[in-house]
Write a protein that holds these residues in place. Structure first.
Motif, PDB file in Angstrom:
ATOM      1  N   THR A 249      34.505   6.586 101.573  1.00  0.00           N
ATOM      2  CA  THR A 249      34.048   7.270 102.789  1.00  0.00           C
ATOM      3  C   THR A 249      34.189   6.423 104.040  1.00  0.00           C
ATOM      4  N   LEU A 250      34.328   5.100 103.885  1.00  0.00           N
ATOM      5  CA  LEU A 250      34.429   4.238 105.067  1.00  0.00           C
ATOM      6  C   LEU A 250      35.647   4.574 105.929  1.00  0.00           C
ATOM      7  N   PRO A 251      36.879   4.556 105.403  1.00  0.00           N
ATOM      8  CA  PRO A 251      38.017   4.887 106.274  1.00  0.00           C
ATOM      9  C   PRO A 251      38.003   6.330 106.760  1.00  0.00           C
ATOM     10  N   ILE A 252      37.470   7.244 105.952  1.00  0.00           N
ATOM     11  CA  ILE A 252      37.411   8.643 106.391  1.00  0.00           C
ATOM     12  C   ILE A 252      36.493   8.785 107.600  1.00  0.00           C
ATOM     13  N   GLY A 253      35.301   8.194 107.521  1.00  0.00           N
ATOM     14  CA  GLY A 253      34.369   8.291 108.635  1.00  0.00           C
ATOM     15  C   GLY A 253      34.876   7.603 109.888  1.00  0.00           C
ATOM     16  N   VAL A 254      35.494   6.420 109.745  1.00  0.00           N
ATOM     17  CA  VAL A 254      36.021   5.711 110.912  1.00  0.00           C
ATOM     18  C   VAL A 254      37.176   6.483 111.536  1.00  0.00           C
ATOM     19  N   ALA A 255      38.074   7.037 110.708  1.00  0.00           N
ATOM     20  CA  ALA A 255      39.198   7.813 111.230  1.00  0.00           C
ATOM     21  C   ALA A 255      38.707   9.049 111.987  1.00  0.00           C
ATOM     22  N   ALA A 256      37.690   9.725 111.447  1.00  0.00           N
ATOM     23  CA  ALA A 256      37.151  10.903 112.140  1.00  0.00           C
ATOM     24  C   ALA A 256      36.494  10.521 113.460  1.00  0.00           C
TER      25      ALA A 256
ATOM     26  N   LEU B 168      28.001  10.564 107.282  1.00  0.00           N
ATOM     27  CA  LEU B 168      27.059   9.506 107.629  1.00  0.00           C
ATOM     28  C   LEU B 168      27.799   8.317 108.234  1.00  0.00           C
ATOM     29  N   ILE B 169      28.911   7.912 107.613  1.00  0.00           N
ATOM     30  CA  ILE B 169      29.737   6.849 108.181  1.00  0.00           C
ATOM     31  C   ILE B 169      30.274   7.279 109.541  1.00  0.00           C
ATOM     32  N   TYR B 170      30.666   8.533 109.641  1.00  0.00           N
ATOM     33  CA  TYR B 170      31.203   9.062 110.897  1.00  0.00           C
ATOM     34  C   TYR B 170      30.173   8.968 112.028  1.00  0.00           C
ATOM     35  N   LEU B 171      28.931   9.335 111.747  1.00  0.00           N
ATOM     36  CA  LEU B 171      27.891   9.303 112.776  1.00  0.00           C
ATOM     37  C   LEU B 171      27.661   7.888 113.302  1.00  0.00           C
TER      38      LEU B 171
ATOM     39  N   LEU C 196      28.892  -0.461 111.092  1.00  0.00           N
ATOM     40  CA  LEU C 196      29.512  -0.105 109.808  1.00  0.00           C
ATOM     41  C   LEU C 196      28.866  -0.859 108.652  1.00  0.00           C
ATOM     42  N   ALA C 197      28.422  -2.083 108.894  1.00  0.00           N
ATOM     43  CA  ALA C 197      27.719  -2.808 107.827  1.00  0.00           C
ATOM     44  C   ALA C 197      26.441  -2.075 107.435  1.00  0.00           C
ATOM     45  N   LEU C 198      25.686  -1.621 108.431  1.00  0.00           N
ATOM     46  CA  LEU C 198      24.476  -0.849 108.139  1.00  0.00           C
ATOM     47  C   LEU C 198      24.817   0.482 107.492  1.00  0.00           C
ATOM     48  N   ALA C 199      25.909   1.106 107.942  1.00  0.00           N
ATOM     49  CA  ALA C 199      26.312   2.383 107.354  1.00  0.00           C
ATOM     50  C   ALA C 199      26.659   2.222 105.879  1.00  0.00           C
ATOM     51  N   LEU C 200      27.323   1.142 105.523  1.00  0.00           N
ATOM     52  CA  LEU C 200      27.687   0.920 104.120  1.00  0.00           C
ATOM     53  C   LEU C 200      26.448   0.719 103.256  1.00  0.00           C
TER      54      LEU C 200
END
Length: 319
Positions: free
Chosen positions: A108-115, A193-196, A236-240
């Protein structure tokens, strides 16, 4: 005509007046600690008391025969923990929970960052696109599990579309593919969630930083790696960490998606604890499993609390 002179205030009176007009500095000695009382009582009732009760139950032989007088249940010390670690599928459930949570978090990390990057610049309909991106996250887990259970049926939409591509996967909700079905559904439900948090990190970047990078002729990759990346490192560290904890603790989605008893490949820790408690009626054993899972979760939680720098007394000590 004589004039009356008003004596000038002395230095002590001037200092006293200045002290009276100056706001009083809050130190460790005069902190209004009584304001913590409502939150402390709520924490005591909601967290501390249930935790102590669970710890007590985990040390007792509590089952369907002793539940009516659970306070007088036989005390068996650490036997429940020993049984949980040796004679139950607890270690298998821990491995499944940690493994699938780690896979989902990494995917989900690259998906959220890309979005987040795709919706960073203004364009017509950006608000609508951002709202659509949040749909998987705001839907209740029960609804998500029910819809995907219909999609992944042997004669469902997923197998129908894959059959047109020449692939006949067979069963998704049972057997070895059930693990990957859980991963796919959890990825779909949790990437916003990563996206937000990525969007929050992008909005905190000063626009002049982007302008300076454009004037320097930085390409999109160099701009992302050297300009945007350092600003997103903290969010992103907190998101992970938050996403990992959410995935490990997720009970509703696997419970609704696969039912109970769940297939062996998706018998994750929350579902296993529920089965031992409400199907096998081994309340002491399930409490021991819950305490072990709490210890498991406390490790990344400690990393999370350190990451947000939750300093409760350092400032007061400096003052």
């Amino acid at each position: 005509m004589t004039t009356t002179r008003v004596p000038a205030p002395s230095s002590e009176q001037s200092a006293g007046g200045a002290r009276r007009g100056r706001p009083k500095r809050v130190t460790r000695a005069n902190r209004p600690l009584w304001m913590l009382l409502p939150g402390g009582l709520l924490t005591l009732v909601v967290i501390v008391v249930p935790l102590l009760v669970a710890a007590y139950i985990s040390l007792a032989d509590l089952d369907q025969y002793t539940i009516r007088e659970w306070v007088h249940a036989p005390f068996i010390a650490l036997d429940n923990y020993r049984e949980a670690l040796t004679d139950s599928p607890l270690l298998h459930g821990i491995g499944l929970s940690v493994g699938y949570a780690a896979i989902v978090t990494v995917v989900t990390l690259p998906i959220g960052v890309a979005a987040a990057l795709a919706t960073q610049d203004r364009f017509r309909g950006r608000g609508l696109v951002r709202s659509i991106f949040l749909v998987p996250y705001v839907l209740p887990a029960f609804v998500v599990g029910t819809v995907w259970r219909i999609i992944l049926q042997p004669e469902g939409i997923a197998n129908g579309w894959l059959a047109h591509l020449g692939w006949h996967p067979g069963l998704w909700l049972n057997g070895p593919k059930s693990f990957w079905a859980l991963v796919i559904v959890q990825v779909w439900a949790s990437w916003p969630l990563i996206y937000l948090l990525a969007v929050a990190g992008l909005q905190s970047i000063d626009p002049t930083v982007h302008e300076a990078a454009a004037l320097d002729g930085a390409g999109w990759w160099a701009k992302f790696w050297h300009v945007i990346g350092p600003h997103l490192r903290g969010p992103l560290a907190l998101a992970l960490i938050i996403a990992f904890l959410h995935n490990v603790n997720n009970f509703t989605l696997p419970f609704v998606l696969f039912g109970v008893p769940a297939p062996h490949d998706v018998e994750v820790l929350p579902v296993l604890t529920w089965v031992e408690s409400f199907q096998n009626l081994r309340f002491g054993l399930s409490a021991a499993m819950a305490v072990i899972s709490l210890v498991l979760i406390a490790i990344p939680m400690a990393v999370y609390l350190r990451a947000v720098r939750l300093n409760t007394g350092d400032e007061g000590a400096q003052r």
